[in-house]
Design an enzyme around this catalytic site. Structure first.
Site, PDB file in Angstrom:
ATOM      1  N   GLY A   8       1.164  -1.377  -0.631  1.00 24.12           N
ATOM      2  CA  GLY A   8      -0.476   0.163   0.150  1.00 24.12           C
ATOM      3  C   GLY A   8       1.086   0.744   0.071  1.00 24.12           C
ATOM      4  N   GLY A  12      -2.059   7.293   1.062  1.00 28.18           N
ATOM      5  CA  GLY A  12      -2.163   7.520   2.820  1.00 28.18           C
ATOM      6  C   GLY A  12      -1.343   6.463   3.304  1.00 28.18           C
ATOM      7  N   ASP A  32       2.093  -2.425  -4.259  1.00 35.67           N
ATOM      8  CA  ASP A  32       0.952  -1.674  -4.946  1.00 35.67           C
ATOM      9  C   ASP A  32       0.146  -2.278  -6.391  1.00 35.67           C
ATOM     10  OD1 ASP A  32      -1.530  -0.065  -4.622  1.00 35.67           O
ATOM     11  OD2 ASP A  32      -0.302   1.266  -2.558  1.00 35.67           O
ATOM     12  N   ASP A  41      -1.166  -7.378  -7.586  1.00 39.78           N
ATOM     13  CA  ASP A  41      -3.335  -7.323  -7.241  1.00 39.78           C
ATOM     14  C   ASP A  41      -3.499  -8.381  -5.652  1.00 39.78           C
ATOM     15  OD1 ASP A  41      -5.067  -7.619  -6.938  1.00 39.78           O
ATOM     16  OD2 ASP A  41      -6.443  -7.503  -8.714  1.00 39.78           O
ATOM     17  N   LEU A  42      -3.235  -7.668  -4.988  1.00 39.57           N
ATOM     18  CA  LEU A  42      -3.269  -8.486  -3.920  1.00 39.57           C
ATOM     19  C   LEU A  42      -4.712  -9.011  -3.149  1.00 39.57           C
ATOM     20  CD1 LEU A  42      -0.734  -6.307  -0.935  1.00 39.57           C
ATOM     21  CD2 LEU A  42      -0.227  -8.191  -2.613  1.00 39.57           C
ATOM     22  N   SER A 112      -7.487  -1.930  12.385  1.00 38.89           N
ATOM     23  CA  SER A 112      -8.644  -0.863  12.479  1.00 38.89           C
ATOM     24  C   SER A 112      -8.947  -0.655  13.579  1.00 38.89           C
ATOM     25  CB  SER A 112      -8.945  -0.673  10.923  1.00 38.89           C
ATOM     26  OG  SER A 112     -10.463  -0.535  11.702  1.00 38.89           O
ATOM     27  N   TYR A 153     -15.792  -6.399   6.546  1.00 38.96           N
ATOM     28  CA  TYR A 153     -14.327  -5.234   6.814  1.00 38.96           C
ATOM     29  C   TYR A 153     -14.056  -5.304   8.249  1.00 38.96           C
ATOM     30  CZ  TYR A 153     -10.761  -0.612   7.518  1.00 38.96           C
ATOM     31  OH  TYR A 153      -9.696   0.142   7.816  1.00 38.96           O
ATOM     32  N   LYS A 157     -10.444  -7.161   9.760  1.00 36.66           N
ATOM     33  CA  LYS A 157      -8.963  -6.770  10.359  1.00 36.66           C
ATOM     34  C   LYS A 157      -9.070  -7.542  11.824  1.00 36.66           C
ATOM     35  CE  LYS A 157      -7.898  -3.570   7.796  1.00 36.66           C
ATOM     36  NZ  LYS A 157      -6.564  -3.203   7.451  1.00 36.66           N
TER      37      LYS A 157
HETATM   38  P1  NAD Z   1      -5.677   4.289   0.691  1.00 36.18           P
HETATM   39  O1  NAD Z   1      -6.520   4.466   0.220  1.00 36.18           O
HETATM   40  O2  NAD Z   1      -4.921   5.364   0.826  1.00 36.18           O
HETATM   41  O3  NAD Z   1      -4.130   3.538   0.918  1.00 36.18           O
HETATM   42  C1  NAD Z   1      -4.330   2.268  -0.020  1.00 36.18           C
HETATM   43  C2  NAD Z   1      -3.333   1.412  -0.319  1.00 36.18           C
HETATM   44  O4  NAD Z   1      -3.296   0.337  -0.596  1.00 36.18           O
HETATM   45  C3  NAD Z   1      -3.904   1.812  -1.618  1.00 36.18           C
HETATM   46  O5  NAD Z   1      -2.717   2.743  -2.746  1.00 36.18           O
HETATM   47  C4  NAD Z   1      -3.401   1.023  -2.763  1.00 36.18           C
HETATM   48  O6  NAD Z   1      -3.777   0.879  -3.913  1.00 36.18           O
HETATM   49  C5  NAD Z   1      -3.464  -0.647  -1.965  1.00 36.18           C
HETATM   50  N1  NAD Z   1      -4.569  -1.447  -2.671  1.00 36.18           N
HETATM   51  C6  NAD Z   1      -5.583  -1.936  -2.134  1.00 36.18           C
HETATM   52  N2  NAD Z   1      -6.518  -2.567  -2.995  1.00 36.18           N
HETATM   53  C7  NAD Z   1      -4.591  -3.253  -3.233  1.00 36.18           C
HETATM   54  C8  NAD Z   1      -4.850  -4.501  -3.763  1.00 36.18           C
HETATM   55  N3  NAD Z   1      -5.678  -5.689  -4.249  1.00 36.18           N
HETATM   56  N4  NAD Z   1      -3.484  -4.351  -4.465  1.00 36.18           N
HETATM   57  C9  NAD Z   1      -2.357  -3.727  -4.336  1.00 36.18           C
HETATM   58  N5  NAD Z   1      -2.660  -2.958  -3.290  1.00 36.18           N
HETATM   59  C10 NAD Z   1      -4.204  -2.157  -3.016  1.00 36.18           C
HETATM   60  O7  NAD Z   1      -5.687   3.947   2.965  1.00 36.18           O
HETATM   61  P2  NAD Z   1      -5.139   3.871   3.749  1.00 36.18           P
HETATM   62  O8  NAD Z   1      -6.662   4.445   4.781  1.00 36.18           O
HETATM   63  O9  NAD Z   1      -4.125   4.780   3.736  1.00 36.18           O
HETATM   64  O10 NAD Z   1      -5.194   2.318   4.331  1.00 36.18           O
HETATM   65  C11 NAD Z   1      -4.466   2.234   4.719  1.00 36.18           C
HETATM   66  C12 NAD Z   1      -4.189   0.737   5.440  1.00 36.18           C
HETATM   67  O11 NAD Z   1      -5.113   1.056   7.343  1.00 36.18           O
HETATM   68  C13 NAD Z   1      -6.185  -0.145   5.189  1.00 36.18           C
HETATM   69  O12 NAD Z   1      -5.201  -1.460   5.718  1.00 36.18           O
HETATM   70  C14 NAD Z   1      -6.769   0.575   5.650  1.00 36.18           C
HETATM   71  O13 NAD Z   1      -8.593  -0.988   5.942  1.00 36.18           O
HETATM   72  C15 NAD Z   1      -6.370   0.672   6.819  1.00 36.18           C
HETATM   73  N6  NAD Z   1      -7.362   1.915   8.003  1.00 36.18           N
HETATM   74  C16 NAD Z   1      -7.711   3.059   7.469  1.00 36.18           C
HETATM   75  C17 NAD Z   1      -8.295   3.848   8.163  1.00 36.18           C
HETATM   76  C18 NAD Z   1      -8.527   5.597   7.535  1.00 36.18           C
HETATM   77  O14 NAD Z   1      -9.953   5.693   7.991  1.00 36.18           O
HETATM   78  N7  NAD Z   1      -8.131   5.790   6.292  1.00 36.18           N
HETATM   79  C19 NAD Z   1      -9.195   3.274   9.512  1.00 36.18           C
HETATM   80  C20 NAD Z   1      -8.434   2.788   9.888  1.00 36.18           C
HETATM   81  C21 NAD Z   1      -7.619   1.492   8.986  1.00 36.18           C
END
Ligand code: NAD
Length: 276
Positions: A8, A12, A32, A41-42, A112, A153, A157
């Site tokens: 990722g 983010g 990513d 693609d994970l 999360s 979701y 988690k």
């Molecule tokens: P984000 O969407 O900015 O980043 C997520 C990244 O994961 C992206 O770059 C995306 O391209 C990559 N990704 C998604 N599907 C993929 C796949 N199939 N293969 C490879 N890469 C893939 O989101 P974020 O908020 O930075 O999320 C980071 C982590 O934090 C995630 O696991 C999310 O569940 C968790 N999270 C986020 C929040 C929030 O409020 N933003 C809260 C709790 C937990």
């Protein structure tokens, strides 16, 4: 300076963590869908295999740590991908990378606070994921209708947090000097949350959610926590799920934790001691 795998890494919290590690002089192998050292693609078994293998090749078979941040939010119609990326996209990669993790290596998995603040998450879905059966997990949440994405979701988690805690204490991990922990953010202003805020029905729920600190978290600050949990300061941190969520978990569950081992947990506790 070390070599770190960051999934990722394009966006983010993963993106911020990768930037901070690079700025500190480390080598980062980002994973990513695009714009990363390893594009994979994970959500598919072959994508996870490619990611695991290509990171090991790029790292020369030795990693000083990893950040598992790739993940999908509670998107409608994407239940299967959520289960695949958020759970198998962590555990299959870490199983493959474990032999390459050097003594002293540190791993941070992004969980999360949905784990503790989403009511009625079906245990069956969590159990199915822990048994590497995402199909069964998705079937277990179908009856929730429009709430199914939130349920899968939270289940993904919960499962990944339980996997972290079960695995972190094992001889092959803690006993080998490797530290495995999870970070549990609340609502953090990243593209993932922005997508939820762009959907009026989800935006209402996100905005109404109690956050004692107010507002949303900052991805750069969460990345500072990740970097801290990869540092020597985390030498004694094992199997912890660190909540950085503005107080939502404490709001809902102030007395739920810490708790002593319950009577039904005693046999497991005694077995753990016997194993040492
Ligand atoms: P984000 O969407 O900015 O980043 C997520 C990244 O994961 C992206 O770059 C995306 O391209 C990559 N990704 C998604 N599907 C993929 C796949 N199939 N293969 C490879 N890469 C893939 O989101 P974020 O908020 O930075 O999320 C980071 C982590 O934090 C995630 O696991 C999310 O569940 C968790 N999270 C986020 C929040 C929030 O409020 N933003 C809260 C709790 C937990």
């Amino acid at each position: 300076m070390g070599t770190y795998a960051v999934t990722g890494s394009r966006s983010g919290m993963g993106g911020e963590a990768a930037s901070k590690l690079r700025a500190a002089g480390h080598t980062v192998i980002g994973v990513d869908l695009a714009d990363a050292e390893v594009e994979a693609d994970l959500s598919t078994p072959s994508g996870r295999r490619t990611a695991a293998d290509r990171v090991l090749d790029a790292a020369g078979g030795r990693l000083d740590g990893a950040v598992l941040a790739a993940g999908l939010g509670p998107l409608r119609g994407r239940e299967r991908q959520i289960a695949q990326v958020n759970y198998l996209g962590v555990v299959e990669l870490l199983r493959a990378w474990r032999p390459a993790l050097a003594g002293g290596a540190k791993v941070v998995v992004i969980s999360s606070n949905s784990t503790t603040t989403t009511p009625l998450v079906p245990r069956r879905a969590v159990r199915a994921l822990l048994g590497d059966d995402p199909g069964q997990a998705v079937r277990s949440v179908r009856l929730f209708g429009p709430a199914a994405p939130s349920m899968i979701y939270a289940a993904s988690k919960l499962a990944v947090s339980h996997w972290v805690r079960r695995t972190a204490v094992r001889r092959e991990w803690a006993g080998a000097g490797i530290r495995l922990n999870a970070l549990a953010p609340g609502a953090i202003l990243t593209p993932l949350l922005e997508r939820q805020l762009a959907d009026p029905s989800q935006a209402r729920a996100v905005k109404a959610f109690p956050v004692p600190a107010g507002g949303f978290g900052d991805p750069s600050q969460l990345a500072d926590w990740v970097v801290f949990m990869l540092s020597d300061a985390a030498d004694f941190l094992v199997g912890s799920v660190v909540f950085v969520d503005g107080g939502s978990d404490a709001h809902f569950r102030s007395d739920a934790w810490p708790r002593p081992v319950p009577l039904r947990g005693l046999p497991q506790y005694l077995r753990l001691f016997a194993r040492r």
